[in-house]
Each structure stands twice: as structure tokens, then as C-alpha cells.
Scaffold this active site. Structure first.
Site, PDB file in Angstrom:
ATOM      1  N   LYS A   1      40.355  30.502  37.793  1.00 52.61           N
ATOM      2  CA  LYS A   1      39.796  30.928  36.502  1.00 52.61           C
ATOM      3  C   LYS A   1      40.418  30.130  35.364  1.00 52.61           C
ATOM      4  CE  LYS A   1      40.805  35.398  37.128  1.00 52.61           C
ATOM      5  NZ  LYS A   1      41.033  35.466  38.561  1.00 52.61           N
TER       6      LYS A   1
ATOM      7  N   HIS B   1      48.488  32.111  34.613  1.00 51.81           N
ATOM      8  CA  HIS B   1      47.932  30.782  34.789  1.00 51.81           C
ATOM      9  C   HIS B   1      48.658  29.720  33.994  1.00 51.81           C
ATOM     10  CE1 HIS B   1      44.858  30.965  31.471  1.00 51.81           C
ATOM     11  NE2 HIS B   1      45.128  29.710  31.480  1.00 51.81           N
TER      12      HIS B   1
ATOM     13  N   GLN C   1      42.557  38.932  37.782  1.00 48.58           N
ATOM     14  CA  GLN C   1      42.360  39.313  39.190  1.00 48.58           C
ATOM     15  C   GLN C   1      40.912  39.020  39.637  1.00 48.58           C
ATOM     16  OE1 GLN C   1      44.026  42.119  37.146  1.00 48.58           O
ATOM     17  NE2 GLN C   1      45.746  40.772  37.410  1.00 48.58           N
TER      18      GLN C   1
HETATM   19  P1  IMP Z   1      49.345  44.883  41.109  1.00 42.37           P
HETATM   20  O1  IMP Z   1      48.215  44.420  40.244  1.00 42.37           O
HETATM   21  O2  IMP Z   1      50.665  44.240  40.730  1.00 42.37           O
HETATM   22  O3  IMP Z   1      49.440  46.377  41.215  1.00 42.37           O
HETATM   23  O4  IMP Z   1      49.056  44.364  42.611  1.00 42.37           O
HETATM   24  C1  IMP Z   1      47.999  44.909  43.387  1.00 42.37           C
HETATM   25  C2  IMP Z   1      47.332  43.830  44.218  1.00 42.37           C
HETATM   26  O5  IMP Z   1      46.666  42.917  43.359  1.00 42.37           O
HETATM   27  C3  IMP Z   1      48.295  42.962  45.060  1.00 42.37           C
HETATM   28  O6  IMP Z   1      47.637  42.606  46.267  1.00 42.37           O
HETATM   29  C4  IMP Z   1      48.506  41.734  44.205  1.00 42.37           C
HETATM   30  O7  IMP Z   1      48.857  40.611  44.983  1.00 42.37           O
HETATM   31  C5  IMP Z   1      47.113  41.587  43.614  1.00 42.37           C
HETATM   32  N1  IMP Z   1      47.113  40.866  42.334  1.00 42.37           N
HETATM   33  C6  IMP Z   1      47.459  41.341  41.115  1.00 42.37           C
HETATM   34  N2  IMP Z   1      47.296  40.397  40.178  1.00 42.37           N
HETATM   35  C7  IMP Z   1      46.802  39.325  40.796  1.00 42.37           C
HETATM   36  C8  IMP Z   1      46.380  38.028  40.330  1.00 42.37           C
HETATM   37  O8  IMP Z   1      46.411  37.696  39.129  1.00 42.37           O
HETATM   38  N3  IMP Z   1      45.930  37.184  41.290  1.00 42.37           N
HETATM   39  C9  IMP Z   1      45.831  37.545  42.604  1.00 42.37           C
HETATM   40  N4  IMP Z   1      46.201  38.722  43.073  1.00 42.37           N
HETATM   41  C10 IMP Z   1      46.682  39.621  42.175  1.00 42.37           C
END
Ligand code: IMP
Length: 431
Positions: free
Chosen positions: A18, A43, A225
Site C-alpha cells: 500500500k 511503511h 492492514q
Molecule cells: P494487532 O493489530 O497488533 O492486534 O495484530 C492482529 C493481527 O493483525 C496479527 O496477525 C498481526 O500480524 C496483523 N497485523 C496488524 N497490523 C498489520 C499490518 O500493518 N500488516 C500486516 N499484518 C498486520
């Protein structure tokens, strides 16, 4: 030609590339807005010989475009202070003329980070693999109506009853993990210190955005995400704690649903995932290894190695549908250069049945077997291609087949990390 807003979202599990697309669009937008997530995103921006790392701040910030953090974001004020400080050291001054933060943003506090890590450590094999930044616990407190918000930083003297509520909740959870209760005096002191950084940017940003719309300004909504990490539509419970679909651009900023404009889904030409959870097309062989190496698949925020696999058209078709995507930007096509054969998942087998979508239950999601169709690869390099004519015929066939399978047209193809190495099929700002 009508100029429209653009909403960029990830079409898979995040990390679709992105950053590059958002940077390119941000240079043409009047306002860049984050509407969900927090500093779990990440990023890297390369401008000239400087490299900037952004986690929480919208991508327009380095180029001086008005950047807005909407109410749908969870804000760690210390992470904000550090990010602003790092950019200042690199010569980027961020004043309230450049950055506005919704006064209704819930705060991520130190005990949210603690709880995220305590839970992950206690979960063993069942852990989600979060970024440990406190994102989930902060969203829980928001919907639990216990959150401390940006506007509260201007009223710290009256925070008593709110602090009682949130601390009572967390002290009970902490006791369960054998942790001491929250030191409220220290927390109040720290909030008082960090308030000086945050408050100058606090605004009713919905107003700024409405005024920008009324004046015909181009707004770029920057999603974080990806759709498969959406708390409703993703691979629950292995998801993040916010809605990552385009509709959140409205709820997470205070604009109506028509504001989203062209919804650009960023989709990688293969699949990756960080953290735990189902991944039907995962490759744990030499091809997976090759994709990871050629694609530099390591997390920007946590440095974790990303899991890699073939393109899953079932998942992306579903993502495009639930997120309301207008067109996609296909990224990292060059990573597939030189493969003899490329596979695309077109359906799933589950206990003798064929499925054309991802089932809801986590056990079924883990059990589905991908059904593949194979295509010949291309020996030529696609890196740096800027027009269809520069692409091998087989690569064009691969792109066309993806469009067909996901029922969504390609608007852009990205062929290297360089901004100019992009094939523009349809300009999202002019549709
Ligand atoms: P959290 O957002 O830290 O609660 O993580 C929950 C899930 O989302 C995990 O599997 C993280 O690896 C994934 N995740 C959160 N932010 C990102 C991102 O920016 N890129 C890829 N995966 C993400």
C-alpha cells in the site's frame, strides 16, 4: 472529468505494498486521512536520499499535505510523540497546520500494551501473533465505553471517575496475570506530559473534512492492514480489532458513506501473511522461500518473517466483494518473474465438497484444501515495466485471469518499489 476521493485498502492480509501506491496518490491529494488501526501499521517512504518510517502518521505528512488522524484510529500518544520527534530530526516539522487529530480518538495507554503482551505470552500455540502494541485492548475499552480519549487530555483534573472505571477493569485483569495494579499517579503525570504534544493537533476533524469536501478538495483515505484481517470479515479470531473495509472510511472520520469515492484495493500478485491463522495457499517449500526472498517479505513494524503462498483468488474475490472495491492495484508482479509455473487457487475442497468462498468457522478455514489452476510463468523480467507493451504476454495473461477470477478490474500494476514503475490503467482520482 470528475475528480473524486480515493479510499485505499489492503485486499489480503496487509503488506500488499500500500505504501508506494498511497505515496503516489498522496502527492496528488489535498488531504490524507487515516481512519482505522493505529501504530500497528508501518511503511517506509523513500524521498531522495532520505528514508522515513511511518506507523501512525498519514502518508501525506512528509510531503506537507494536510494529514488527518480520524476518530476510528486508536492513538498511542507516546508513539505519536516519538514519530513526530524522529521526523523532526530528519528535518520534517509537523505543526497543527499539517496535522489534525480527532479529539474523539481513543488513547492506547501503557496498560493496553501490557495486556496485549501478557495475553499473547499466555496463549502458547493459540496466540494471534499481534504486533503487541495494545491495539486490541484499546479497541475493547472503546466499545466497553471506558476509553480515555484525546479530548480528555484537556481535562485531566476531572479524569478521576473515568480513571476509576478503566483502572478497576484493568486491575482485575492484571491480577489474573499476577501483575500489580496500575499506578494512577504516575499515569496521570505521564498523561499530563504527553498532553502538551497531542493537544495542539486536536480538532473536530469531521468539520475540517466536511469543509474540504464542500470546497471540492481531493481526500485520500489511507487504510491499514487488509480485508482478511477485518474483525468482521477476516479470518476471525486471527484478525486485527478494527474494520479494515472501505466503509470504515466514513465511520472512522465522520463523513457519510458517499465520501469514500473510488475504492482502490491493493492486491499482491501472490499472498503473504504475518502472525498466526489459516492460510490455504501457504507454501512451505522452495517456492515459498523464493517468494519471501525476492519479495523481501519481512514485517516493517515487527521485523517478523512473512509466510508466503500462491495467489488465492477465492479470498481476494471475497475481499473485493465485502469491501466494495472499485478497482485494484496489483503489486509485486516482478517477484513472480522466472518461475516455470504459477498457480492460482480458484476454489476450496472441504470434506468432499467444493467451496467458492471461505467458510466462517476457524476449523473449516484451517481445513480447506486449495484447488489450483496452473499457468506457465515467464522467463523475462517485468521489473520496472511502465506500460502493457513492456510486459511479457504470459504476465498479461496472468493479470487478465486474476481480474476475471476476482471479478474486479485492474486500475494499476506496480512493477518495482519505485514510484514511476507503475502501469496506470485507470486513474482512481479521475473516474
Ligand atoms: P494487532 O493489530 O497488533 O492486534 O495484530 C492482529 C493481527 O493483525 C496479527 O496477525 C498481526 O500480524 C496483523 N497485523 C496488524 N497490523 C498489520 C499490518 O500493518 N500488516 C500486516 N499484518 C498486520
Amino acid at each position: 472529468m470528475k475528480l473524486a476521493n480515493v479510499t485505499v485498502i489492503g485486499g489480503q492480509w496487509g503488506d500488499e505494498g500500500k505504501g508506494k501506491i498511497v505515496d503516489w496518490l498522496a502527492s496528488r491529494a489535498d488531504v490524507v486521512v487515516r481512519f482505522q488501526g493505529g501504530h500497528n501499521a508501518g511503511h517506509t517512504l523513500v524521498v531522495g536520499n532520505q528514508t522515513y518510517k511511518l506507523s501512525l502518521l498519514p502518508s501525506g505528512i512528509v510531503g506537507g499535505t494536510l494529514s488527518v488522524i480520524g476518530n476510528g484510529v486508536v492513538l498511542d500518544p507516546w508513539a505519536l510523540r516519538d514519530e513526530i520527534g524522529r521526523l523532526r530530526e530528519q528535518g520534517v516539522e509537523i505543526g497543527p497546520d499539517k496535522l489534525q487529530i480527532a479529539d474523539t480518538c481513543p488513547l492506547i495507554l501503557p496498560f493496553h500494551r501490557d495486556l496485549d503482551a501478557l495475553r499473547e505470552d499466555a496463549s502458547g500455540a493459540g496466540k494471534i501473533g499481534t504486533t503487541r502494541r495494545g491495539i486490541g485492548p484499546a479497541y475493547e475499552d472503546k466499545v466497553g465505553r471506558r476509553a480515555i480519549r484525546v479530548c480528555d487530555l484537556a481535562h485531566l483534573g476531572e479524569l478521576g471517575p473515568q480513571l476509576d472505571r478503566i483502572c478497576a477493569h484493568h486491575d482485575a485483569l492484571r491480577a489474573g496475570f499476577g501483575q500489580p495494579g496500575i499506578d494512577r499517579e504516575a499515569l496521570l503525570r505521564e498523561l499530563g506530559e504527553v498532553a502538551e504534544t497531542v493537544l495542539p493537533y486536536a480538532r473536530p476533524v469531521w468539520k475540517t473534512l466536511h469543509e474540504a469536501r464542500a470546497r471540492g478538495r481531493r481526500i485520500l483515505f489511507e487504510g491499514a492492514q487488509g480485508v482478511l484481517l477485518d474483525v468482521d470479515h477476516g479470518t476471525y479470531p486471527f484478525v486485527t480489532s478494527s474494520n479494515t473495509v472501505a466503509g470504515t472510511a466514513a465511520a472512522g472520520t465522520g463523513l457519510g458513506p458517499s465520501a469514500a469515492g473510488f475504492v482502490l484495493g491493493i492486491v499482491k500478485a501472490y499472498t503473504t501473511r504475518v502472525g498466526s491463522g489459516p492460510f490455504p495457499t501457504e507454501l512451505e517449500d522452495a517456492v515459498g522461500q523464493r517468494l519471501g526472498e525476492r519479495g523481501h517479505e519481512f514485517g516493517t513494524v515487527t521485523g517478523r518473517k512473512r509466510r508466503c503462498g500462491w495467489f488465492d483468488a477465492v479470498l481476494v474475490r471475497q475481499s473485493m466483494a465485502v469491501a466494495g472495491v472499485t478497482g485494484i492495484a496489483l503489486t509485486k508482479l516482478d517477484v513472480l518473474d522466472g518461475l516455470d509455473e504459477i498457480r492460482i487457487c480458484t476454489g476450496y475442497g472441504l470434506r468432499g465438497e467444493t467451496l467458492d468462498h471461505l467458510p466462517a468457522h476457524a476449523a473449516d478455514q484451517a481445513a480447506v484444501e486449495p484447488i489450483y489452476e496452473a499457468m506457465p510463468g515467464w522467463p523475462e523480467s517485468t521489473a520496472g515495466a511502465r506500460s502493457w507493451r513492456q510486459l511479457p504476454a504470459q504476465a498479461i495473461k496472468y493479470i487478465r485471469r486474476i481480474e476475471e477470477l476476482i471479478a474486479c478490474p485492474v486500475a494499476l500494476v506496480s512493477t518495482s518499489p519505485e514510484r514511476e514503475d507503475t502501469i496506470l490503467v485507470r486513474d482512481p482520482f479521475a473516474h
